[in-house]
Design an enzyme around this catalytic site. Structure first.
Site, PDB file in Angstrom:
ATOM      1  N   SER A 142    -125.150 -81.666  71.148  1.00 27.61           N
ATOM      2  CA  SER A 142    -124.078 -81.417  70.168  1.00 27.61           C
ATOM      3  C   SER A 142    -123.423 -82.736  69.796  1.00 27.61           C
ATOM      4  O   SER A 142    -123.464 -83.697  70.584  1.00 27.61           O
ATOM      5  CB  SER A 142    -123.020 -80.498  70.794  1.00 27.61           C
ATOM      6  OG  SER A 142    -121.850 -80.454  69.997  1.00 27.61           O
ATOM      7  N   TYR A 155    -117.065 -79.124  77.813  1.00 31.48           N
ATOM      8  CA  TYR A 155    -118.136 -78.773  76.866  1.00 31.48           C
ATOM      9  C   TYR A 155    -118.837 -80.042  76.382  1.00 31.48           C
ATOM     10  O   TYR A 155    -120.064 -80.176  76.476  1.00 31.48           O
ATOM     11  CB  TYR A 155    -117.600 -77.968  75.674  1.00 31.48           C
ATOM     12  CG  TYR A 155    -118.698 -77.675  74.673  1.00 31.48           C
ATOM     13  CD1 TYR A 155    -119.757 -76.843  75.010  1.00 31.48           C
ATOM     14  CD2 TYR A 155    -118.710 -78.272  73.414  1.00 31.48           C
ATOM     15  CE1 TYR A 155    -120.805 -76.603  74.125  1.00 31.48           C
ATOM     16  CE2 TYR A 155    -119.745 -78.039  72.516  1.00 31.48           C
ATOM     17  CZ  TYR A 155    -120.796 -77.200  72.876  1.00 31.48           C
ATOM     18  OH  TYR A 155    -121.831 -76.974  71.999  1.00 31.48           O
TER      19      TYR A 155
HETATM   20  N1  LIG Z   1    -122.425 -73.464  66.712  1.00 33.30           N
HETATM   21  C1  LIG Z   1    -122.119 -74.734  66.838  1.00 33.30           C
HETATM   22  O1  LIG Z   1    -121.176 -75.232  66.165  1.00 33.30           O
HETATM   23  C2  LIG Z   1    -122.935 -75.620  67.754  1.00 33.30           C
HETATM   24  C3  LIG Z   1    -122.896 -77.004  67.515  1.00 33.30           C
HETATM   25  C4  LIG Z   1    -123.625 -77.836  68.365  1.00 33.30           C
HETATM   26  C5  LIG Z   1    -124.380 -77.322  69.384  1.00 33.30           C
HETATM   27  N2  LIG Z   1    -124.396 -75.965  69.597  1.00 33.30           N
HETATM   28  C6  LIG Z   1    -125.217 -75.489  70.735  1.00 33.30           C
HETATM   29  O2  LIG Z   1    -126.318 -74.766  70.202  1.00 33.30           O
HETATM   30  C7  LIG Z   1    -126.722 -73.748  71.117  1.00 33.30           C
HETATM   31  C8  LIG Z   1    -126.757 -72.404  70.415  1.00 33.30           C
HETATM   32  O3  LIG Z   1    -125.463 -72.123  69.931  1.00 33.30           O
HETATM   33  P1  LIG Z   1    -125.175 -71.063  68.773  1.00 33.30           P
HETATM   34  O4  LIG Z   1    -124.255 -71.721  67.821  1.00 33.30           O
HETATM   35  O5  LIG Z   1    -126.422 -70.446  68.285  1.00 33.30           O
HETATM   36  O6  LIG Z   1    -124.305 -70.007  69.617  1.00 33.30           O
HETATM   37  P2  LIG Z   1    -124.380 -68.395  69.751  1.00 33.30           P
HETATM   38  O7  LIG Z   1    -124.558 -67.777  68.408  1.00 33.30           O
HETATM   39  O8  LIG Z   1    -123.180 -68.028  70.557  1.00 33.30           O
HETATM   40  O9  LIG Z   1    -125.712 -68.177  70.626  1.00 33.30           O
HETATM   41  C9  LIG Z   1    -125.779 -68.613  71.943  1.00 33.30           C
HETATM   42  C10 LIG Z   1    -126.998 -68.035  72.626  1.00 33.30           C
HETATM   43  O10 LIG Z   1    -127.010 -68.504  73.994  1.00 33.30           O
HETATM   44  C11 LIG Z   1    -127.279 -67.405  74.845  1.00 33.30           C
HETATM   45  N3  LIG Z   1    -126.704 -67.597  76.178  1.00 33.30           N
HETATM   46  C12 LIG Z   1    -125.431 -67.917  76.511  1.00 33.30           C
HETATM   47  N4  LIG Z   1    -125.290 -67.956  77.849  1.00 33.30           N
HETATM   48  C13 LIG Z   1    -126.513 -67.674  78.370  1.00 33.30           C
HETATM   49  C14 LIG Z   1    -127.025 -67.556  79.681  1.00 33.30           C
HETATM   50  N5  LIG Z   1    -126.233 -67.732  80.768  1.00 33.30           N
HETATM   51  N6  LIG Z   1    -128.329 -67.244  79.859  1.00 33.30           N
HETATM   52  C15 LIG Z   1    -129.129 -67.061  78.787  1.00 33.30           C
HETATM   53  N7  LIG Z   1    -128.710 -67.145  77.519  1.00 33.30           N
HETATM   54  C16 LIG Z   1    -127.409 -67.444  77.312  1.00 33.30           C
HETATM   55  C17 LIG Z   1    -126.693 -66.197  74.124  1.00 33.30           C
HETATM   56  O11 LIG Z   1    -127.413 -65.027  74.494  1.00 33.30           O
HETATM   57  P3  LIG Z   1    -126.856 -63.865  75.452  1.00 33.30           P
HETATM   58  O12 LIG Z   1    -125.373 -63.806  75.281  1.00 33.30           O
HETATM   59  O13 LIG Z   1    -127.586 -62.656  75.003  1.00 33.30           O
HETATM   60  O14 LIG Z   1    -127.275 -64.319  76.816  1.00 33.30           O
HETATM   61  C18 LIG Z   1    -127.004 -66.529  72.663  1.00 33.30           C
HETATM   62  O15 LIG Z   1    -128.288 -66.062  72.322  1.00 33.30           O
HETATM   63  C19 LIG Z   1    -125.729 -73.824  72.285  1.00 33.30           C
HETATM   64  O16 LIG Z   1    -126.313 -74.597  73.306  1.00 33.30           O
HETATM   65  C20 LIG Z   1    -124.531 -74.541  71.681  1.00 33.30           C
HETATM   66  O17 LIG Z   1    -123.777 -75.226  72.659  1.00 33.30           O
HETATM   67  C21 LIG Z   1    -123.699 -75.111  68.798  1.00 33.30           C
END
Ligand SMILES: NC(=O)c1ccc[n+]([C@@H]2O[C@H](COP(=O)([O-])OP(=O)(O)OC[C@H]3O[C@@H](n4cnc5c(N)ncnc54)[C@H](OP(=O)(O)O)[C@@H]3O)[C@@H](O)[C@H]2O)c1
Length: 255
Positions: A142, A155
């Site tokens: 990130s 984070y």
């Molecule tokens: N959105 C942003 O602004 C952003 C920016 C930079 C980086 N990121 C990173 O990108 C990645 C995806 O984020 P996103 O934006 O797509 O968020 P999201 O829509 O909240 O999706 C997160 C995913 O992670 C899974 N997850 C969470 N805890 C878990 C666990 N203990 N075991 C297995 N799966 C788990 C969730 O599935 P379940 O709840 O079904 O387990 C969900 O499918 C993350 O690593 C996040 O930190 C996000």
């Protein structure tokens, strides 16, 4: 190339956001898929949707449990054993209060998921990835791992781990077929902020309304592009922000 010949893709956290969009992208391009996450009903629905296109195997997997990750890897059905693309996407942020007001349990959950979980999955699949002629690991870091901002504390630090872990893996695998990328998105619209703010829809709307944020499909396109690069190229890191986002000034807090 037929579907059967395309490399197997494993995506953690495929029930929402980037992971869900990435699963759809690879399926549309004929790649056999392993999709994981904790919410089974969503995995099943996605599997039902994508199965007419490609071979799909879904498994409920909490990446925080090294035992479960080991069992999962050991018991992959034969058709899905030769994983060649690993998208380490499962992750979360919890809260954005100043560090002294943050919950210790939230800090532990972020470390357990973003650091330990990613390490668990990577470690269990490295022998498989190394056995492939060519393989790619894409780790979701990130901008929070590159730049500080108030309320990012653990984070951001967990994502800095992901970025450095990615570089260190590169060092170990230079000259082999294993490629590693640290993908570092900025503000993206997904369930991420609902999770971060405990389901607070109003806060979610405040963050995203008018922000023209990155969409999960944008990240899926980038992930796919990374994997499509010729085998002799490694995208080490890729930081991407929405055009609407940039860095803030250094701050001076006067006494
Ligand atoms: N959105 C942003 O602004 C952003 C920016 C930079 C980086 N990121 C990173 O990108 C990645 C995806 O984020 P996103 O934006 O797509 O968020 P999201 O829509 O909240 O999706 C997160 C995913 O992670 C899974 N997850 C969470 N805890 C878990 C666990 N203990 N075991 C297995 N799966 C788990 C969730 O599935 P379940 O709840 O079904 O387990 C969900 O499918 C993350 O690593 C996040 O930190 C996000």
């Amino acid at each position: 190339m037929t579907t059967q010949q395309k490399p197997v893709v494993l995506i953690t956290g495929a029930t929402a956001g980037f992971g869900l969009a990435t699963a759809k992208k690879f399926a549309a391009n004929g790649y056999p898929l392993i999709i994981t996450g904790r919410r089974e009903e969503r995995l099943k629905a996605l599997s039902d949707e994508l199965s007419p296109l490609v071979a799909v195997y879904y498994a409920v997997l909490d990446v925080r449990s090294s035992d479960d990750v080991t069992e999962f890897t050991k018991n992959l059905p034969e058709r899905f054993q030769q994983v060649a693309i690993l998208v380490n996407n499962a992750g979360l942020a919890l809260g954005a209060e100043p560090a002294d007001q943050a919950k210790l349990s939230d800090w532990h959950t972020m470390i357990d998921t973003n650091v330990t979980g990613l390490v668990n999955v990577t470690h269990s699949l490295l022998p498989t990835l190394k056995a492939q002629k060519s393989s790619t690991i894409i780790n979701l870091a990130s901008i929070a791992g590159n730049w500080p901002y108030p309320g990012s504390h653990v984070y951001g630090a967990s994502k800095a781990f992901v970025a450095q872990f990615s570089r260190n893996l590169r060092s170990d695998f230079a000259g082999t077929g294993v490629r590693v990328t640290s993908l570092e998105p900025g503000m993206a619209e997904s369930e991420f902020s609902l999770v971060r703010f405990n389901g607070d829809q109003e806060k979610y709307n405040q963050i995203y309304n008018g922000a023209n944020a990155i969409q999960p499909e944008d990240i899926a396109d980038i992930i796919f592009w990374i994997t499509e690069q010729p085998a002799h190229l490694n995208i080490n890191s890729l930081e991407v922000m929405p055009t609407s986002q940039a860095w803030d000034n250094f701050k001076i807090v006067k006494q």
